[in-house]
Design an enzyme around this catalytic site. Structure first.
Site, mmCIF file in Angstrom:
data_model
loop_
_atom_site.group_PDB
_atom_site.id
_atom_site.type_symbol
_atom_site.label_atom_id
_atom_site.label_comp_id
_atom_site.label_asym_id
_atom_site.label_seq_id
_atom_site.Cartn_x
_atom_site.Cartn_y
_atom_site.Cartn_z
ATOM 1 N N GLY A 91 0.789 -1.237 0.000
ATOM 2 C CA GLY A 91 0.000 0.000 0.000
ATOM 3 C C GLY A 91 0.810 1.271 0.000
ATOM 4 O O GLY A 91 0.334 2.317 0.460
ATOM 5 N N SER A 92 2.032 1.240 -0.565
ATOM 6 C CA SER A 92 2.839 2.471 -0.521
ATOM 7 C C SER A 92 2.251 3.551 -1.432
ATOM 8 O O SER A 92 2.354 4.746 -1.116
ATOM 9 C CB SER A 92 4.302 2.183 -0.881
ATOM 10 O OG SER A 92 4.440 1.835 -2.229
ATOM 11 N N ASN A 93 1.635 3.166 -2.529
ATOM 12 C CA ASN A 93 0.980 4.182 -3.379
ATOM 13 C C ASN A 93 -0.225 4.787 -2.666
ATOM 14 O O ASN A 93 -0.466 5.990 -2.755
ATOM 15 C CB ASN A 93 0.574 3.565 -4.722
ATOM 16 C CG ASN A 93 1.730 3.513 -5.707
ATOM 17 O OD1 ASN A 93 2.167 4.545 -6.206
ATOM 18 N ND2 ASN A 93 2.244 2.319 -5.945
ATOM 19 N N ARG A 122 -15.731 -15.192 -9.825
ATOM 20 C CA ARG A 122 -15.244 -13.817 -9.947
ATOM 21 C C ARG A 122 -16.421 -12.838 -9.870
ATOM 22 O O ARG A 122 -16.325 -11.774 -9.256
ATOM 23 C CB ARG A 122 -14.520 -13.657 -11.287
ATOM 24 C CG ARG A 122 -13.858 -12.293 -11.453
ATOM 25 C CD ARG A 122 -13.200 -12.139 -12.814
ATOM 26 N NE ARG A 122 -12.244 -13.175 -13.153
ATOM 27 C CZ ARG A 122 -11.011 -13.244 -12.655
ATOM 28 N NH1 ARG A 122 -10.602 -12.372 -11.776
ATOM 29 N NH2 ARG A 122 -10.201 -14.201 -13.038
ATOM 30 N N MET A 167 -4.253 -6.609 -6.735
ATOM 31 C CA MET A 167 -3.770 -7.650 -7.637
ATOM 32 C C MET A 167 -4.840 -8.698 -7.973
ATOM 33 O O MET A 167 -4.543 -9.880 -8.067
ATOM 34 C CB MET A 167 -2.514 -8.306 -7.041
ATOM 35 C CG MET A 167 -1.398 -7.314 -6.749
ATOM 36 S SD MET A 167 -0.946 -6.238 -8.140
ATOM 37 C CE MET A 167 0.296 -7.242 -8.927
ATOM 38 N N HIS A 227 0.325 1.030 -13.067
ATOM 39 C CA HIS A 227 1.014 -0.196 -13.476
ATOM 40 C C HIS A 227 2.486 0.131 -13.672
ATOM 41 O O HIS A 227 2.814 1.166 -14.259
ATOM 42 C CB HIS A 227 0.387 -0.728 -14.774
ATOM 43 C CG HIS A 227 0.996 -2.014 -15.210
ATOM 44 N ND1 HIS A 227 0.772 -3.204 -14.546
ATOM 45 C CD2 HIS A 227 1.851 -2.307 -16.227
ATOM 46 C CE1 HIS A 227 1.455 -4.171 -15.136
ATOM 47 N NE2 HIS A 227 2.110 -3.653 -16.155
ATOM 48 N N LEU A 269 -6.899 -6.082 -19.210
ATOM 49 C CA LEU A 269 -5.939 -5.980 -18.103
ATOM 50 C C LEU A 269 -4.864 -4.927 -18.376
ATOM 51 O O LEU A 269 -4.241 -4.938 -19.446
ATOM 52 C CB LEU A 269 -5.273 -7.340 -17.879
ATOM 53 C CG LEU A 269 -4.203 -7.397 -16.772
ATOM 54 C CD1 LEU A 269 -4.827 -7.217 -15.399
ATOM 55 C CD2 LEU A 269 -3.413 -8.683 -16.849
HETATM 56 C C1 GAR Z 1 3.146 -1.038 -7.531
HETATM 57 O O1 GAR Z 1 4.428 -1.128 -8.110
HETATM 58 C C2 GAR Z 1 2.080 -1.002 -8.615
HETATM 59 O O2 GAR Z 1 2.475 -0.300 -9.753
HETATM 60 C C3 GAR Z 1 1.898 -2.471 -8.916
HETATM 61 O O3 GAR Z 1 1.953 -3.095 -7.665
HETATM 62 C C4 GAR Z 1 2.803 -2.338 -6.787
HETATM 63 C C5 GAR Z 1 2.032 -2.068 -5.523
HETATM 64 O O4 GAR Z 1 2.852 -1.454 -4.558
HETATM 65 N N1 GAR Z 1 0.653 -2.727 -9.606
HETATM 66 C C6 GAR Z 1 0.499 -3.616 -10.573
HETATM 67 O O5 GAR Z 1 1.384 -4.363 -10.939
HETATM 68 C C7 GAR Z 1 -0.885 -3.647 -11.205
HETATM 69 N N2 GAR Z 1 -0.906 -4.444 -12.389
HETATM 70 P P1 GAR Z 1 2.193 -0.739 -3.307
HETATM 71 O O6 GAR Z 1 1.226 -1.756 -2.671
HETATM 72 O O7 GAR Z 1 3.348 -0.446 -2.393
HETATM 73 O O8 GAR Z 1 1.483 0.481 -3.786
#
Ligand code: GAR
Length: 208
Positions: A12-14, A65, A90, A109, A144
């Site tokens: 969850g850093s974003n 789903r 994810m 992404h 996707l």
């Molecule tokens: C991030 O790098 C994001 O771009 C990627 O997962 C990571 C999540 O990091 N997302 C994907 O690959 C989506 N297809 P975070 O949980 O620290 O934000």
């Protein structure tokens, strides 16, 4: 005040970057909830500590789903979002779910889309001999890791870079471009015409 719901699966850093920038910069918005598909998603702890509502909809508990998507949408809609933000969420979301949030569903992404949708993007970029990699914020379509591009970051590949080094440098740029894109959305500064996004003030949509 626009209401944002953020979906996470792990670290969850974003999501943290968006929550922090929203507070620091006084956006006309607030993060109404953080929803995870895993009870152990680390991002939930940060969100709860900030006093943000959290919820878990465990994908494993659903036979199909469609059933998972329906429950996820029911929980999200309980927070009446103007914007739903996928931040390292994810799970593949079905076309019905995506259509329900059309024009108000963003994803990030870690590649320069449309190159390398799916997993292991940095490994695949290195194997392909890419000289630059990056990240993409985009509106979500049923395909996707696809959809109208809001903002991209470009990161040069340096000699000796491995997957981890690239992932770390790209992630640092994600923490810049995702809050920027969400800020533009909540400020009504994004225009979507025939599948192409522009920023109404003409601000750069690329971070180099
Ligand atoms: C991030 O790098 C994001 O771009 C990627 O997962 C990571 C999540 O990091 N997302 C994907 O690959 C989506 N297809 P975070 O949980 O620290 O934000």
């Amino acid at each position: 005040m626009k209401r944002i719901v953020i979906l996470v699966s792990g670290r969850g850093s974003n999501m943290q970057a968006i929550v922090q920038r929203c507070a620091e910069q006084g956006w006309p918005a607030r993060v109404a909830a953080v929803v995870a598909n895993r009870p152990d998603a680390a991002g939930l702890t940060f969100a709860a500590a900030q006093g943000i509502h959290t919820a878990v909809v465990e994908h494993k508990a659903f036979a199909t789903r469609e059933a998972f998507d329906a429950e996820l949408a029911r929980v999200i809609d309980g927070f009446a979002p103007d914007l739903v933000v996928l931040a390292g969420f994810m799970r593949i979301l079905g076309a019905g779910f995506v259509r329900h949030y059309e024009g108000r569903l963003l994803n990030i992404h870690p590649s320069l889309l449309p190159a390398f949708p799916g997993l292991h993007t940095h490994r695949r970029a290195l194997q392909a001999g890419c000289q630059a990699v990056g990240a993409t914020v985009h509106f979500v379509t049923p395909e996707l890791d696809h959809g109208p591009i809001v903002m991209q970051s470009v990161v040069p590949v340096r000699p000796g870079d491995d997957e981890e080094a690239l992932a770390a440098r790209v992630l640092a740029t994600e923490h810049v471009i995702y809050p920027q894109a969400v800020r533009w959305f909540v400020q009504d500064k994004l225009r979507l015409d025939e599948g192409r996004v522009t920023q109404v003030d003409g601000a750069s949509q690329v971070l180099i």
